[in-house]
Scaffold this motif. Structure first.
Motif: not given
Length: 385
Positions: A168-187, A208-213
């Motif tokens: 195998l040959t592996v190509f990889e890059r890590e980023y100095p940031h991440a994503w904080l993800g939230v699912l909210a009960q809101a249109p 995700r839906t008309p009622d979930i952001t």
């Protein structure tokens, strides 16, 4: 037990592959280490390319998807407090679909169970040894002799270890940031996705839906979600998504789910070794900025299923031999697009030179039809052929 194709992993890649094989009269066994409930509730990406929807529909998997999906014909790039719409369909003739990955997985599991072919959840001690697949369910060991094995078990799965590291040959890059993800009960506050570049960091407004952001914030890579109470999240989202438009208002509501996702680019080549084939996250990871992970996995197994169909129809193994070469062309195109979107939209440091380059790129993409078309073509996805 014997089967033609042993499939490790019951995520979208493994389940789509199993269904495509079934349509071609090819037998398979699917094993998954997690519970069915866990797999069906995993919150993941929900953006489907035009070609992904076409493939699922042609395979008879699109009934609920087509009824419940949200079709988007554009995306918005927000910077300097002004939103700029990129008209995806106008520029490419194709659109994107919003349909939660966990909802798609429910459809795929139901379709698999309807075939009455093996699908084993909570499979422990899964091992791949050549063409032999071994696992335990309810304390009983099962060994399956396979013609081929498809490793669709993700970045942390066991399948990739079935290929000698020296091969195998592996190509990889890590980023100095991440994503904080939230699912909210809101249109959702917008009918289309909003990608926001801000001095405090990137933000994404999705749904995700008309009622979930679904909302995301760029955060440092070592962030703990527990350090982000709900009030802090909403304050930061309001700041990064704000604009000079009095009609804009971010809809807020109870946060139902909160998590931090690391960002990396990862590719292994080749994606096959003897009778073992890797697909999806087992072979490659892309930053989520381009919304490509699920779509790339489906593209992999579409190629793999076609190769198996050719082989079992007695037409040779040419497609299987070229599997890695074929898939990697798309993989690297998607890697570049995802890296480009990430580099353009995320604050990496406080270097004013980098900031001006990013803003220059954003202004160009939103003022040039040629540049906007390049973004749109990559975003809606290229044909599955």
């Amino acid at each position: 037990m014997r089967t033609q194709v042993g499939i490790v992993g019951a995520g979208p890649a493994g389940l789509v592959l199993a269904h495509l094989l079934h349509l071609n009269g090819i037998d398979s066994v699917v094993v998954e280490r997690q519970t069915r409930d866990h797999v069906e509730k995993r919150i993941r990406a929900g953006v489907l390319e035009h070609g992904t929807v076409d493939l699922l529909t042609a395979a008879g998997l699109g009934d609920r998807l087509l009824r419940e999906r949200m079709v988007h014909h554009g995306v918005e790039l927000l910077f300097d407090r002004v939103g700029h719409r990129v008209p995806l369909t106008e520029l490419t003739g194709r659109e994107i679909t919003i349909y939660g990955q966990h909802e798609l997985v429910k459809d795929l599991i139901s379709a698999r169970l309807d075939t009455e072919r093996p699908l084993h959840f909570e499979a422990a001690d899964v091992q791949v040894d050549g063409t032999e697949l071994t696992f335990h369910v309810d304390g009983t060991q099962t060994t399956v002799e396979c013609d081929f094995i498809a490793g669709c078990d993700g970045f942390h799965g066991i399948s990739r270890a079935g290929i000698p590291p020296s091969a195998l040959t592996v190509f990889e890059r890590e980023y100095p940031h991440a994503w904080l993800g939230v699912l909210a009960q809101a249109p959702p506050a917008s009918d289309e996705l909003v990608y926001a570049y801000h001095d405090r960091g990137f933000a994404l407004h999705s749904m995700r839906t008309p009622d979930i952001t679904r909302l995301y914030l760029q955060v440092p890579a070592d962030t703990d979600a527990a350090d982000w109470p709900d009030a802090r999240i909403w304050d930061e989202l309001r700041t990064r998504l704000d604009r000079d438009d009095p009609r804009w208002q971010l809809n807020e509501g109870p946060i139902l789910e909160k998590s931090v996702a690391a960002m990396r680019s990862f590719v292994v080549t080749p994606m096959q070794h003897e009778q073992l084939f890797l697909a999806g996250d087992a072979a490659h990871i892309v930053p989520p900025t381009g919304a490509k992970g699920l779509n790339l996995a489906v593209a992999d197994v579409a190629v793999l299923a076609e190769g198996f169909a050719e082989y079992y129809a007695g037409r040779g193994s040419g497609l299987l031999r070229r599997y890695s070469e074929t898939c990697l062309r798309r993989v690297w195109r998607v890697q570049h697009f995802s890296w480009w979107m990430t580099s353009m939209l995320h604050r990496v440091d406080d270097d004013p030179f980098t900031r001006e380059l990013q803003l220059s790129q954003l202004r160009y993409v939103t003022s040039s039809t040629a540049a906007a078309t390049t973004l749109a073509e990559n975003y809606v996805g290229f044909p599955m052929a």
